[in-house]
Structure formats: structure tokens, C-alpha cells
Design a protein around this motif. Structure first.
Motif, mmCIF file in Angstrom:
data_model
loop_
_atom_site.group_PDB
_atom_site.id
_atom_site.type_symbol
_atom_site.label_atom_id
_atom_site.label_comp_id
_atom_site.label_asym_id
_atom_site.label_seq_id
_atom_site.Cartn_x
_atom_site.Cartn_y
_atom_site.Cartn_z
ATOM 1 N N THR A 59 0.868 -1.175 0.000
ATOM 2 C CA THR A 59 0.000 0.000 0.000
ATOM 3 C C THR A 59 0.910 1.232 0.000
ATOM 4 O O THR A 59 2.113 1.136 0.263
ATOM 5 N N PRO A 60 0.352 2.410 -0.268
ATOM 6 C CA PRO A 60 1.180 3.623 -0.198
ATOM 7 C C PRO A 60 1.818 3.844 1.168
ATOM 8 O O PRO A 60 2.839 4.534 1.278
ATOM 9 N N ASP A 61 1.229 3.242 2.208
ATOM 10 C CA ASP A 61 1.768 3.388 3.563
ATOM 11 C C ASP A 61 2.669 2.234 3.979
ATOM 12 O O ASP A 61 3.121 2.178 5.121
ATOM 13 N N GLY A 62 2.942 1.315 3.052
ATOM 14 C CA GLY A 62 3.776 0.173 3.373
ATOM 15 C C GLY A 62 2.989 -1.117 3.320
ATOM 16 O O GLY A 62 1.786 -1.123 3.047
ATOM 17 N N PRO A 63 3.634 -2.253 3.583
ATOM 18 C CA PRO A 63 2.938 -3.546 3.519
ATOM 19 C C PRO A 63 1.895 -3.685 4.620
ATOM 20 O O PRO A 63 2.097 -3.211 5.746
ATOM 21 N N ARG A 64 0.792 -4.338 4.273
ATOM 22 C CA ARG A 64 -0.276 -4.572 5.233
ATOM 23 C C ARG A 64 -0.784 -5.998 5.072
ATOM 24 O O ARG A 64 -0.744 -6.577 3.991
ATOM 25 N N VAL A 65 -1.294 -6.565 6.171
ATOM 26 C CA VAL A 65 -1.842 -7.922 6.159
ATOM 27 C C VAL A 65 -3.299 -7.872 5.701
ATOM 28 O O VAL A 65 -4.122 -7.146 6.275
ATOM 29 N N LEU A 66 -3.601 -8.646 4.679
ATOM 30 C CA LEU A 66 -4.957 -8.796 4.159
ATOM 31 C C LEU A 66 -5.482 -10.164 4.575
ATOM 32 O O LEU A 66 -4.801 -11.179 4.377
ATOM 33 N N SER A 67 -6.680 -10.203 5.132
ATOM 34 C CA SER A 67 -7.282 -11.452 5.620
ATOM 35 C C SER A 67 -8.531 -11.779 4.815
ATOM 36 O O SER A 67 -9.287 -10.884 4.427
ATOM 37 N N ARG A 68 -8.759 -13.074 4.594
ATOM 38 C CA ARG A 68 -9.980 -13.541 3.941
ATOM 39 C C ARG A 68 -10.274 -14.950 4.444
ATOM 40 O O ARG A 68 -9.352 -15.675 4.849
ATOM 41 N N PRO A 69 -11.539 -15.369 4.423
ATOM 42 C CA PRO A 69 -11.855 -16.738 4.861
ATOM 43 C C PRO A 69 -11.128 -17.756 3.988
ATOM 44 O O PRO A 69 -10.943 -17.545 2.784
ATOM 45 N N VAL A 70 -10.723 -18.873 4.585
ATOM 46 C CA VAL A 70 -10.061 -19.911 3.798
ATOM 47 C C VAL A 70 -11.002 -20.391 2.693
ATOM 48 O O VAL A 70 -12.233 -20.442 2.866
ATOM 49 N N ASP A 71 -10.428 -20.765 1.547
ATOM 50 C CA ASP A 71 -11.230 -21.181 0.397
ATOM 51 C C ASP A 71 -12.097 -22.396 0.694
ATOM 52 O O ASP A 71 -13.116 -22.623 0.023
ATOM 53 N N GLU A 72 -11.710 -23.175 1.698
ATOM 54 C CA GLU A 72 -12.484 -24.376 2.024
ATOM 55 C C GLU A 72 -13.913 -24.070 2.462
ATOM 56 O O GLU A 72 -14.757 -24.969 2.529
ATOM 57 N N ILE A 73 -14.219 -22.812 2.728
ATOM 58 C CA ILE A 73 -15.597 -22.450 3.061
ATOM 59 C C ILE A 73 -16.554 -22.822 1.935
ATOM 60 O O ILE A 73 -17.740 -23.064 2.156
ATOM 61 N N ARG A 74 -16.029 -22.925 0.721
ATOM 62 C CA ARG A 74 -16.878 -23.289 -0.419
ATOM 63 C C ARG A 74 -17.581 -24.621 -0.199
ATOM 64 O O ARG A 74 -18.689 -24.837 -0.702
#
Length: 410
Positions: free
Chosen positions: A286-301
Motif C-alpha cells: 500500500t502507499p503506507d507500506g505492507p499490510r496484512v490482508l485477511s480472507r476466509p479460507v477457500d475451504e468455506i466453499r
């Protein structure tokens, strides 16, 4: 399991009975995910700690197993800690078909326990003696990770030496440990997690504490360095122990960063506490530096059924019932104006214009994902609910580019 109890999550793990808190020793071995956790099996409040144990083939369907570490058998304070699969048999402990699974626990000194049956029963190493001694008067929560460039193990342990911080240790064999450095920070309290992550094709290291505060830096196998002077947070609602998100830990022996946390704000007549739904995390620039992005594991499918979708839809002003259900996944994108997702008649999640928002709904838990915004919530839905309806509310004409509702199997 008393699944009929109000607020007992159907897609969030909780023990059959008793108290749970921090995730411990999370790892993957031969197709099975192992989730150990702080557990007081005979109490609804924090008490003498055991390591509870649950297993899953896919991160979303969990089976509770017998106690893994028991204070009647395993010495020391069995507080939070980490675990690894010793695939290289660096410890020399292998005997039989299974690779050693090694976990670490203990306060005021680290103790080690190993399993030769795939992570179900554990033996204290060398009678349970302390194998690593952190600095300070108080220390706890060892987390161990393999450092590929140096071909050694690294351990990070919280301690109170001259204030909050973590001690770093290295070992070639998991048995003999050398203390090499310390990272001191006033904000850093308890339950460190230390994870190599990819950033634009390079490996960097993410160091986080129990509240989900984190910094990004470099690790040469002995010393962690960072240019950051203050941390970011994994969630936008960080809290103290017992809050909606605490003590998240990453899984060992997987090719991605997957974490689960303790949600302490939920309880029933026979149990207290649940685990967060597992999330996959990556570093993004990001313009402010690296950031952690979270999302549900794909196995939720694999839990989805009875999907409804509204592509390029238009809604008039008012409340529009999308469906019913106490476990569901919603995703909305491209709203032409601010609107609201109303969950079971008692909880509103605002949606900003053009926001892409994803929501996981359970009986006593909500997880909200929108870009870098990750909120992990305990919500008293079952007791407060005015029905099972999930609705879209708008004050005026609304267009959305996409709206999807998946019912989720428990």
C-alpha cells in the motif's frame, strides 16, 4: 455437543464442554489439521490449563479429540505455545512411521513434548526439563518456526525483561537452544506469532502479539529487525484477553499463512469461548507500506448450499428480505449508495458506496471482510434475534453490481 444452545457456533469451533482460550500448536500433518487449545475441561472459567485438541481434514469440519496435554501427566504450566512437524527428523526422535510432532509450552522456562503417533499423545522430553530459559521474571508462549536460509529452527518467546518484548532462540535440532537476541516494544504483550510471508517475490517476516498488533521486518536467523516504529493491527477491533479476537496463531507445515484466534466473548450453559473462523492472510503493498490482508479460507466453499444471487440488481427504498438462516455468507459489491445488511433483525452491518464487503454469519459470531478491514466479532445473535431473516435495507433507490447469499451447512 449441545448444538441447540443459544450462540453455539455451527461454523466456529467450540469445545463440547468447559473453558477454552488461546489456540496452541496449530499444524498440518498428512492431510489432517491439528488445532490444540488452552482448555479447562471441568470449568466454565479460566482454571488449571490443559491442551484440548481437535482435528479437521479441511479447516472447516472439526472433530474434538481426547486431551493432548494433561497436567496430571505433563509437567509445568501447560499454558500457550507452538508446535511443529519435524519432517527432517532434526531431533532424532523419530521411531516408526510417523514424523515427530513437537510442541512447546511452559512459563518461566520452555518445556517440550513430542508425539510419535501423529499428534494424539505426547511424551515430555527429558522428563519435562526446561530446554530454553528466556530473560526476565515472567515468560511464556513459545512459538517455533523453521528458518530455511540457515537450516535451523527459530523460537520466539514473550518475556517482561525491561518491559514487554520477545526473546529469540535458535536450534539445529529442537533440543538445544541458544538465545540470540531480543525485540523490545512496549506494545508487545503475550502470544507471539512469527511468520515468513511473501511480499512482491521476497520473503519478509511478520511478528505479531496477542492483540494482533504486528510489524514487518527482516530475520537473518538470529535477529529480527524492522524499520517500523509502531505496529499495525490485524483486525480493526483489537481488544484484550477475553475479547472478540485474541492470541491468533498460524499453522505450521502449510504452504500458506492460515491463522485462527480465540473469541472469548461467547459462552453457553456448558462451554465458554470459541475459535475464530480460519482466515488466510497475505501481505499486500500500500502507499503506507505492507499490510496484512485477511480472507476466509477457500475451504468455506464446501459448506455452501442454496445460493441466491442478484447480479446488476436494482432495489427500491425499504427493507428487502434476501433469505433466512443462522449460518450464511454474504458478499455485496458496487452499491450505488450507502446501505445496510440487517442480520436476523438485530444487527446492522453498514455498506459504503462501491464497497466490496464479505460477511460470515453464525449463531453467536460475525466476521466482516472489506479490503484491509477485518472485524472478528462475538455477537449475541441467538438471544437477540428477531427471526432468521437476512435483509438489505436502503433509504433510496439502490443499484448493486453483485449481491450473493450462500447458506452454509453446519
Amino acid at each position: 455437543m449441545t448444538a441447540a444452545e443459544p450462540n453455539r457456533g455451527l461454523i466456529h469451533f467450540s469445545p463440547r464442554s468447559g473453558w477454552m482460550n488461546d489456540p496452541n500448536g496449530l499444524l498440518h500433518y498428512r492431510g489432517t489439521y491439528h488445532f490444540y487449545f488452552q482448555h479447562a475441561p471441568g470449568s466454565l472459567v479460566w482454571d488449571t490449563m490443559h491442551w484440548g485438541h481437535a482435528t479437521s481434514p479441511d479447516l472447516v469440519r472439526w472433530t474434538e479429540q481426547p486431551i493432548a496435554l494433561d497436567p496430571a501427566i505433563h509437567p509445568g504450566d501447560l499454558w500457550s505455545g507452538g508446535g511443529v512437524v519435524d519432517l527432517r527428523n532434526t531431533s532424532g526422535l523419530k521411531s516408526g512411521d510417523h514424523d515427530p510432532i513437537v510442541v512447546f509450552s511452559g512459563t518461566q522456562g520452555v518445556r517440550m513434548f513430542y508425539s510419535l503417533d501423529g499428534g494424539f499423545t505426547f511424551t515430555p522430553y527429558d522428563g519435562g526439563r526446561v530446554i530454553a530459559q528466556p530473560s526476565g521474571r515472567e515468560s511464556r508462549d513459545p512459538k517455533v518456526v523453521w528458518h530455511e536460509p540457515t537450516g535451523q529452527w527459530a523460537m520466539v518467546v514473550w518475556s517482561d525483561a525491561d518491559g514487554n518484548g520477545v526473546d529469540f532462540f535458535v536450534s539445529p535440532d529442537l533440543l538445544q537452544w541458544e538465545r540470540t537476541s531480543r525485540y523490545a516494544a512496549g506494545w508487545f504483550f503475550e502470544c507471539p506469532d512469527f511468520t515468513p510471508m511473501d511480499l512482491d517475490g521476497e520473503t519478509v517476516w511478520v511478528l505479531r502479539d496477542a492483540r494482533g498488533s504486528y510489524v514487518v521486518g527482516a530475520f537473518d536467523g538470529r535477529t529480527f529487525t524492522t524499520a517500523w516504529t509502531s505496529p499495525q493491527t490485524i483486525t480493526t477491533n483489537p481488544g484484550a484477553a477475553g475479547s472478540d479476537y485474541y492470541a491468533a496463531q498460524s499453522f505450521d507445515n502449510v504452504d500458506r499463512t492460515v491463522t485462527m484466534a480465540w473469541q472469548g466473548g461467547n459462552h453457553g450453559a456448558t462451554w465458554t469461548g470459541n475459535a475464530s473462523f480460519p482466515v488466510e492472510q497475505e501481505l499486500v503493498g500500500t502507499p503506507d507500506g505492507p499490510r496484512v490482508l485477511s480472507r476466509p479460507v477457500d475451504e468455506i466453499r464446501t459448506l455452501r448450499h442454496d445460493t441466491q444471487s442478484w447480479p446488476e440488481a436494482t432495489f427500491s427504498a425499504g427493507t428487502h428480505v434476501l433469505g433466512e438462516g443462522c449460518t450464511a455468507e454474504l458478499e455485496i459489491a458496487g452499491a450505488s449508495r450507502a446501505c445496510t445488511l440487517r442480520i436476523r433483525g438485530c444487527f446492522d452491518v453498514p455498506v459504503a458506496p462501491d464497497e466490496t464487503l464479505r460477511l460470515l454469519v453464525d449463531r453467536g459470531q460475525l466476521a466482516v471482510f472489506s479490503g484491509l478491514d477485518y472485524r472478528c466479532l462475538n455477537v449475541d445473535l441467538d438471544r437477540r434475534a428477531a427471526g432468521d431473516e437476512i435483509a438489505l435495507v436502503t433509504d433510496g433507490p439502490l443499484r448493486v453490481s453483485s449481491l450473493v447469499l450462500h447458506q452454509l451447512r453446519p
